[in-house]
Design a protein around this motif. Structure first.
Motif, PDB file in Angstrom:
ATOM      1  N   GLY A 244      35.676  34.433  39.620  1.00 20.18           N
ATOM      2  CA  GLY A 244      34.497  33.582  39.737  1.00 20.18           C
ATOM      3  C   GLY A 244      33.217  34.375  39.916  1.00 20.18           C
ATOM      4  N   LEU A 245      33.331  35.608  40.416  1.00 19.98           N
ATOM      5  CA  LEU A 245      32.145  36.462  40.566  1.00 19.98           C
ATOM      6  C   LEU A 245      31.509  36.779  39.219  1.00 19.98           C
ATOM      7  N   ILE A 246      32.287  36.690  38.148  1.00 20.75           N
ATOM      8  CA  ILE A 246      31.745  36.958  36.813  1.00 20.75           C
ATOM      9  C   ILE A 246      30.641  35.967  36.477  1.00 20.75           C
ATOM     10  N   ASP A 247      30.852  34.692  36.796  1.00 20.70           N
ATOM     11  CA  ASP A 247      29.848  33.672  36.511  1.00 20.70           C
ATOM     12  C   ASP A 247      28.623  33.817  37.405  1.00 20.70           C
ATOM     13  N   ARG A 248      28.783  34.467  38.562  1.00 21.35           N
ATOM     14  CA  ARG A 248      27.651  34.615  39.480  1.00 21.35           C
ATOM     15  C   ARG A 248      26.838  35.866  39.197  1.00 21.35           C
ATOM     16  N   PHE A 249      27.507  37.010  39.070  1.00 19.93           N
ATOM     17  CA  PHE A 249      26.792  38.279  38.950  1.00 19.93           C
ATOM     18  C   PHE A 249      26.676  38.790  37.516  1.00 19.93           C
ATOM     19  N   GLY A 250      27.348  38.143  36.585  1.00 21.61           N
ATOM     20  CA  GLY A 250      27.267  38.572  35.195  1.00 21.61           C
ATOM     21  C   GLY A 250      28.476  39.376  34.780  1.00 21.61           C
ATOM     22  N   PRO A 251      29.008  39.105  33.588  1.00 14.71           N
ATOM     23  CA  PRO A 251      30.221  39.804  33.147  1.00 14.71           C
ATOM     24  C   PRO A 251      30.030  41.282  32.894  1.00 14.71           C
ATOM     25  N   GLY A 252      28.837  41.688  32.446  1.00 14.23           N
ATOM     26  CA  GLY A 252      28.611  43.109  32.188  1.00 14.23           C
ATOM     27  C   GLY A 252      28.690  43.955  33.438  1.00 14.23           C
ATOM     28  N   ARG A 253      27.998  43.510  34.492  1.00 18.03           N
ATOM     29  CA  ARG A 253      28.005  44.249  35.755  1.00 18.03           C
ATOM     30  C   ARG A 253      29.404  44.306  36.348  1.00 18.03           C
ATOM     31  N   MET A 254      30.077  43.154  36.383  1.00 16.44           N
ATOM     32  CA  MET A 254      31.405  43.109  36.979  1.00 16.44           C
ATOM     33  C   MET A 254      32.401  43.949  36.184  1.00 16.44           C
ATOM     34  N   LEU A 255      32.227  44.004  34.870  1.00 14.22           N
ATOM     35  CA  LEU A 255      33.126  44.820  34.055  1.00 14.22           C
ATOM     36  C   LEU A 255      32.987  46.294  34.398  1.00 14.22           C
ATOM     37  N   ARG A 256      31.761  46.764  34.557  1.00 13.75           N
ATOM     38  CA  ARG A 256      31.561  48.185  34.870  1.00 13.75           C
ATOM     39  C   ARG A 256      32.169  48.552  36.227  1.00 13.75           C
ATOM     40  N   TYR A 257      31.942  47.723  37.231  1.00  9.29           N
ATOM     41  CA  TYR A 257      32.528  48.002  38.545  1.00  9.29           C
ATOM     42  C   TYR A 257      34.051  48.022  38.470  1.00  9.29           C
ATOM     43  N   ALA A 258      34.607  47.055  37.741  1.00 13.37           N
ATOM     44  CA  ALA A 258      36.062  46.957  37.651  1.00 13.37           C
ATOM     45  C   ALA A 258      36.656  48.156  36.928  1.00 13.37           C
ATOM     46  N   LEU A 259      35.998  48.618  35.877  1.00 14.80           N
ATOM     47  CA  LEU A 259      36.527  49.757  35.129  1.00 14.80           C
ATOM     48  C   LEU A 259      36.537  51.028  35.971  1.00 14.80           C
ATOM     49  N   LEU A 260      35.509  51.240  36.773  1.00 13.26           N
ATOM     50  CA  LEU A 260      35.474  52.430  37.633  1.00 13.26           C
ATOM     51  C   LEU A 260      36.613  52.392  38.652  1.00 13.26           C
ATOM     52  N   ALA A 261      36.851  51.223  39.244  1.00 10.88           N
ATOM     53  CA  ALA A 261      37.968  51.093  40.183  1.00 10.88           C
ATOM     54  C   ALA A 261      39.304  51.293  39.471  1.00 10.88           C
ATOM     55  N   PHE A 262      39.389  50.815  38.245  1.00  7.97           N
ATOM     56  CA  PHE A 262      40.610  50.944  37.457  1.00  7.97           C
ATOM     57  C   PHE A 262      40.936  52.409  37.183  1.00  7.97           C
TER      58      PHE A 262
END
Length: 394
Positions: A70-88
């Motif tokens: 649900g954070l994707i709809d709040r903060f934007g998919p681009g930003r959330m994708l970058r954070y997730a990839l770094l953690a991955f």
């Protein structure tokens, strides 16, 4: 001029960056099956025990997708994708240096938590980037990342595991992942207004028509991961082939998956709703063939190529159908899709394991046939539900 603009924007540049991101996540999701015998030897364990790491990855992905997407709809998919990839990438590095099987399983759990945000963000960005009438074409480019993960990732990982050890596989994936992260720098980072609560993906369960599609997704993915998890061990232990033989099989799957891209334009023309039950039925037929030729490596290669083709078509249409249900909740819906997908990974790998140990690989294919019949029936129900509620079926 409008037609010209539509043609030039047919495949947005963002689709290629998202393709790399899918390839990164897919490489981790799919690579463990072929190299599991080598990992088991390293940890003095067996393949079913090693595959608990795949199950942990699935549970982590599902939990993250359901709780955090649900954070994707709040903060934007681009930003959330970058954070997730770094953690991955951090979790993959931890997997490569794990000193014991419990540490390896834990690292894969963390990788799953990151993937649970990355995947719905990728699919949301793909939907946002798609020009009208070109949704299937654009998504087809993004889904080609699964082909990259199979052809350049999984098939090479089996060879690398034979030549220099399985730990090297994770090191290479981490290095390649840096390119995927760099490719996301220009993707939109917009979200909703500050202070707005992030909607829970579970809230999207009320969207009309979503429940049968999620049931179909669960059956589809459980059959895929349940069969895929043990095909490498079947080749190595039952057919007596080297681990690298699973790499060639993965290559055939990936080539088949990519070869279906030419059908994507026809999907938009014919309509996803009427095609999805047919595609699921075709996947079921492929599993039936797989169970019949389980003792022949050359025949398995041919059937696995068809498996890749059928799965690409079914996955493309399934995501299109889900994304079209409610554009305002697309991030939440894609979170549900990822959550169900990786719960199915957990169920598939854990439930198919005892069946494989008792009855062999052919029994897995027959079980997958039953699951695909369930998926096909569920999608027929979806179309009828949409018609009854005056919802567009396509």
């Amino acid at each position: 001029m409008a037609n010209s603009d539509q043609i030039t924007s047919r495949v947005p540049a963002a689709a290629y960056a998202l393709c790399l991101c899918i390839g990164l996540v897919g490489a981790n999701s799919l690579a463990l099956g072929p190299i599991a015998p080598r990992v088991a030897e390293s940890f003095a364990s067996d393949v079913p025990a090693v595959m608990t790491a795949s199950a942990a990855f699935g549970i982590g992905t599902a939990a993250s997708a359901l709780l955090l997407a649900g954070l994707i709809d709040r903060f934007g998919p681009g930003r959330m994708l970058r954070y997730a990839l770094l953690a991955f990438l951090a979790a993959l590095a931890a997997s490569g240096v794990a000193p014991a099987l419990p540490a390896f399983v834990g690292a894969q759990l963390l990788a799953g938590l990151a993937a649970g945000v990355a995947l719905p963000a990728i699919y949301t960005l793909a939907a946002l980037a798609s020009p009208p009438g070109r949704e299937s074409d654009t998504l087809g480019v993004v889904l080609f990342g699964w082909t990259l993960s199979m052809v350049a990732g999984v098939s090479l990982s089996a060879v690398i595991a034979d030549l220099s050890g399985w730990r090297t596989v994770y090191g290479i994936v981490v290095i390649a992942g840096l390119a995927a992260v760099a490719g996301t720098s220009n993707l939109t980072a917009g979200g909703s207004a500050a202070g707005r609560a992030a909607p829970s993906p579970l809230s999207a369960l009320h969207v009309p028509g979503i429940a049968p599609l999620l049931l179909a997704c669960a059956a589809f993915m459980a059959s895929f991961y349940g069969v895929y998890a043990y095909v490498g061990d079947h080749l190595h232990r039952v057919l007596g082939l080297p681990v690298s033989a699973a790499g060639l099989l993965a290559l055939c799957y990936g080539l088949g998956f990519g070869a279906t891209a030419f059908l994507d334009r026809w999907i938009d023309r014919l309509g996803p709703a009427r095609l999805l039950p047919l595609f699921f039925a075709v996947v079921g037929c492929v599993y039936l063939l797989m169970s019949l030729v389980a003792g022949s490596y050359p025949a398995l290669l041919a059937v696995v190529f068809c498996w890749g083709m059928a799965n690409h078509a079914a996955l493309n249409v399934l995501i299109l159908r889900l994304a079209a249900l409610d554009p305002s909740r697309r991030g939440a819906i894609m979170g549900l899709n990822s959550g169900v997908t990786y719960l199915a990974l957990f169920v598939g790998t854990t439930a198919f394991g005892p069946l494989y140990a008792r009855a062999g690989f052919a029994a897995l294919g027959l079980t997958a046939v039953a699951l695909m019949l369930t998926a096909a029936l569920a999608t027929v129900l979806t179309s009828r539900t949409a018609a009854a509620g005056n919802q567009p079926a396509e």
